[in-house]
Design a protein around this motif. Structure first.
Motif, PDB file in Angstrom:
ATOM      1  N   ARG A 113       0.812  -1.213   0.000  1.00  0.00           N
ATOM      2  CA  ARG A 113       0.000   0.000   0.000  1.00  0.00           C
ATOM      3  C   ARG A 113       0.845   1.262   0.000  1.00  0.00           C
ATOM      4  O   ARG A 113       0.320   2.376   0.033  1.00  0.00           O
ATOM      5  N   VAL A 114       2.161   1.130  -0.039  1.00  0.00           N
ATOM      6  CA  VAL A 114       3.073   2.277   0.000  1.00  0.00           C
ATOM      7  C   VAL A 114       3.499   2.654  -1.412  1.00  0.00           C
ATOM      8  O   VAL A 114       3.904   1.802  -2.201  1.00  0.00           O
ATOM      9  N   ALA A 115       3.388   3.931  -1.725  1.00  0.00           N
ATOM     10  CA  ALA A 115       3.909   4.489  -2.970  1.00  0.00           C
ATOM     11  C   ALA A 115       4.992   5.506  -2.622  1.00  0.00           C
ATOM     12  O   ALA A 115       4.938   6.150  -1.562  1.00  0.00           O
ATOM     13  N   VAL A 116       5.970   5.648  -3.498  1.00  0.00           N
ATOM     14  CA  VAL A 116       7.076   6.581  -3.270  1.00  0.00           C
ATOM     15  C   VAL A 116       7.202   7.497  -4.477  1.00  0.00           C
ATOM     16  O   VAL A 116       7.306   7.040  -5.624  1.00  0.00           O
ATOM     17  N   LEU A 117       7.180   8.790  -4.199  1.00  0.00           N
ATOM     18  CA  LEU A 117       7.330   9.804  -5.237  1.00  0.00           C
ATOM     19  C   LEU A 117       8.644  10.534  -4.980  1.00  0.00           C
ATOM     20  O   LEU A 117       8.813  11.179  -3.950  1.00  0.00           O
ATOM     21  N   GLU A 118       9.586  10.415  -5.914  1.00  0.00           N
ATOM     22  CA  GLU A 118      10.902  11.033  -5.757  1.00  0.00           C
ATOM     23  C   GLU A 118      10.976  12.300  -6.599  1.00  0.00           C
ATOM     24  O   GLU A 118      10.836  12.249  -7.824  1.00  0.00           O
ATOM     25  N   LEU A 119      11.199  13.432  -5.954  1.00  0.00           N
ATOM     26  CA  LEU A 119      11.412  14.673  -6.688  1.00  0.00           C
ATOM     27  C   LEU A 119      12.867  14.753  -7.146  1.00  0.00           C
ATOM     28  O   LEU A 119      13.768  14.159  -6.550  1.00  0.00           O
ATOM     29  N   SER A 120      13.117  15.504  -8.208  1.00  0.00           N
ATOM     30  CA  SER A 120      14.446  15.543  -8.805  1.00  0.00           C
ATOM     31  C   SER A 120      15.477  16.237  -7.925  1.00  0.00           C
ATOM     32  O   SER A 120      16.674  16.036  -8.072  1.00  0.00           O
TER      33      SER A 120
END
Length: 319
Positions: free
Chosen positions: A62-69
């Motif tokens: 259920r975990v999502a990861v959004l990586e900013l630049s």
């Protein structure tokens, strides 16, 4: 069809609290028996912390990861999280455990009662210095006087937003974002839930006084034109004072002659007028700089990677 929830968590090198936070958060979310996902928005953290986030995602579907630049700042990280949150309601919370995840249960209850924005309002700020509490209180008082919108006092980003509130926020085009003001500006039914804010569970805050000062300037200039009006009034007042002062010297010269004026008084007047001019130019410059930043129309952020959740169903399969 069951309602779904998204939890947006902006993070920046929170290695010391991440696991403890996630355990408490999941325990609360599972009690709601609704499908959900947790979106961690990494704001340019170090590789070691990114690896920790990936391990967390591997262990929990259920975990999502959004990586900013790169590091864009918390306001932009929040905006990126809201852009990618898909739930019928979105919960925003920090990972430092100052805001208790257990309060989410009350947030959801008020959301079901019809409120679009449910926010936590701090009745006590434990672990903060007297200076920080005083400056925070002074800022909220100042915003209540100068601001164009009524921003609730002692309220941070910890809140629940309905889908239509999230869509409204995502529709706003501005780049210099003061989220606390935007939450209030969009309107919709809103309600406060009081709570006691705890000290950080571990680690150190990323907010020093210099960053807080700039953050306060962002809030004032984003939601109030009062400083520009004050600069105008200050200039008018100074001009009036100078005119009266000149008339005083004219009358005194006509009645008592023209003695040599004192050098100290001349320096004081020159420095005073110069200071007033610099203050007014500084105020105008703050607004001009923000107008310049907006006019360039740059993207709010760039993604380095997006790792979506593989499931939005809770472990109890509540569908």
């Amino acid at each position: 069809m069951s309602q779904t929830l998204s939890v947006v968590v902006p993070v920046y090198n929170e290695s010391e609290v991440l696991e403890t936070f996630h355990v408490r958060l999941v325990k609360v979310m599972d009690e709601l028996r609704l499908p959900y996902q947790v979106l961690y928005v990494d704001d340019g953290s170090e590789a070691e912390f990114l690896f920790q986030l990936q391990c967390l995602r591997d262990s929990d579907p259920r975990v999502a990861v959004l990586e900013l630049s790169r590091n864009f700042g918390k306001e932009v990280a929040l905006s990126a999280g809201l852009d990618h949150a898909t739930g019928d309601a979105v919960i925003v919370i920090d990972a430092d455990l100052q805001d208790p995840p257990e309060l989410i249960l009350s947030f959801v209850q008020e959301w079901r009662a019809g409120y679009d924005v449910v926010y936590g309002q701090r009745t006590e700020r434990r672990g903060e210095t007297a200076m920080k509490r005083y400056t925070a209180g002074a800022f909220y008082r100042l915003m209540s006087v100068l601001g164009d919108v009524d921003i609730p006092r002692n309220v941070g980003d910890f809140r629940l937003l309905s889908r239509r509130a999230v869509d409204a926020l995502n529709a706003l085009p501005e780049r210099r974002r003061y989220m606390k003001g935007l939450y209030a500006w969009i309107g919709f039914p809103q309600k406060a839930v009081p709570y006691v804010r705890e000290p950080r569970a571990a680690g150190e805050t990323k907010w020093n006084y210099w960053r807080l000062w700039n953050f306060a300037l962002e809030g004032i200039t984003s939601f109030s034109a009062a400083p520009l009006k004050m600069a105008t009034y200050l200039g008018l007042l100074t001009s009036t004072f100078s005119l009266l002062y000149g008339l005083y010297f004219l009358i005194r010269t006509l009645l008592f002659g023209n003695p040599v004026p004192g050098y100290p008084s001349l320096i004081i007047v020159v420095l005073f007028l110069g200071g007033v001019q610099l203050i007014c130019l500084g105020i105008i410059g703050e607004y001009l700089a923000r107008t310049y930043q907006e006019s360039k129309g740059r993207a709010l952020y760039f993604l380095k990677a997006y790792h979506p959740a593989t499931s939005v169903t809770d472990k109890n399969d509540a569908t």
